[in-house]
Scaffold this motif. Sequence first.
Motif, PDB file in Angstrom:
ATOM      1  N   CYS A 122     -11.456 -18.069  -3.825  1.00  0.00           N
ATOM      2  CA  CYS A 122     -12.075 -18.902  -4.862  1.00  0.00           C
ATOM      3  C   CYS A 122     -11.453 -20.300  -4.858  1.00  0.00           C
ATOM      4  CB  CYS A 122     -11.914 -18.247  -6.232  1.00  0.00           C
ATOM      5  SG  CYS A 122     -12.779 -19.130  -7.540  1.00  0.00           S
ATOM      6  N   THR A 123     -12.290 -21.315  -4.996  1.00  0.00           N
ATOM      7  CA  THR A 123     -11.811 -22.710  -4.954  1.00  0.00           C
ATOM      8  C   THR A 123     -11.680 -23.363  -6.326  1.00  0.00           C
ATOM      9  OG1 THR A 123     -14.075 -23.534  -4.661  1.00  0.00           O
ATOM     10  CG2 THR A 123     -12.798 -23.077  -2.661  1.00  0.00           C
ATOM     11  N   GLY A 124     -12.095 -22.663  -7.382  1.00  0.00           N
ATOM     12  CA  GLY A 124     -11.970 -23.260  -8.703  1.00  0.00           C
ATOM     13  C   GLY A 124     -12.788 -22.544  -9.757  1.00  0.00           C
ATOM     14  N   LEU A 125     -12.827 -23.116 -10.948  1.00  0.00           N
ATOM     15  CA  LEU A 125     -13.552 -22.556 -12.087  1.00  0.00           C
ATOM     16  C   LEU A 125     -14.953 -23.148 -12.157  1.00  0.00           C
ATOM     17  CD1 LEU A 125     -10.703 -22.927 -14.746  1.00  0.00           C
ATOM     18  CD2 LEU A 125     -11.302 -20.852 -13.471  1.00  0.00           C
ATOM     19  N   GLU A 126     -15.917 -22.333 -12.557  1.00  0.00           N
ATOM     20  CA  GLU A 126     -17.291 -22.813 -12.669  1.00  0.00           C
ATOM     21  C   GLU A 126     -17.514 -23.590 -13.967  1.00  0.00           C
ATOM     22  OE1 GLU A 126     -19.981 -19.606 -12.210  1.00  0.00           O
ATOM     23  OE2 GLU A 126     -19.469 -19.232 -10.104  1.00  0.00           O
TER      24      GLU A 126
END
Length: 312
Positions: free
Chosen positions: A299-303
């Motif tokens: 995962c690359t970050g928060l949505e």
Amino acid sequence: MAELDIGKHCQVDSCNLKGGVRASGRRNKVKSAQFTQDFLPFVCDSCGGVFCLEHRSRDAHSCSEASVKRESHTVGDSALYPCSFEDCKGKELLPVICPQCEKHFCLAHRHQDDHKCEKLEVQKPRMTATKELVQKIIESKDGSKSKVRRGAKNSATAAKVALMKLKMHAAGDKGLPQTERTYFQVYLPKDSKTSNQPMFFSSKWSVGKVVDCAASLASLKNNNNVLTAKQFRQWSPNSLAKILKKVSIQVVLKKLRLCHPQTGDALRMDDTLVSLLAHPESPLYNGGNLILEYLDNECTGLEDVTEYITHT
């Protein structure tokens, strides 16, 4: 002896003077019942007509070819030309005429923009519409960057307001010099007992060290130093056998990551706080926010950062 006809009548209909030139060049008037002779005629340099002394000026013979179209006011021997601009009382000794509207103006209002010339060319609506269309295309391509900049500006203002309050309540390593301390409101993972906690860290620390310190201060489970399933599969059998003798390996799915409060991007573990504070497009702010959350290794970050921070 017959009289020589050497003169011409003044071209003003109501005038009886007839002019001519004598060899001596002196003016000589001879009165008669029909007319008075004047031997020194005047030729108008505008219309080319011949006139007597009384009617030699353009105004006197109502010259039709006069270049000056507006009236002038005479003071002594000098003519003053009034400015045509509304409420302007300026006057000039020489005519200052706009080549477009052909009106007199003073030096202060001689340009089209200055006197709001009625014949001033304005930008065509079509060109305006084209510029607006181009601007919309540019904004649509760069929309995400614009939103980040607007969010960053708001966050910078909010951080300045919150910094003093954070300094009073933040937890951290008390041994850190005051000049190195950087304060944040850290928003904790969703399943935590508390939603956020004020903390301070050294600006020289890497993101990885900040995560470890924040996890310790908030009593969060930290598996960042434990091998993931992907890392586990990358070991060769011989290397794995040696490691198994020394450490116990746990297969974990998620790790603690520090995320940007506006973009939601997971920050790189090897970046330092000081570099993130000086980021040209989406910087962090001393006194600002940070988000701490468990993320999958891929995962690359928060949505959606609003699930953590109501006002960013």
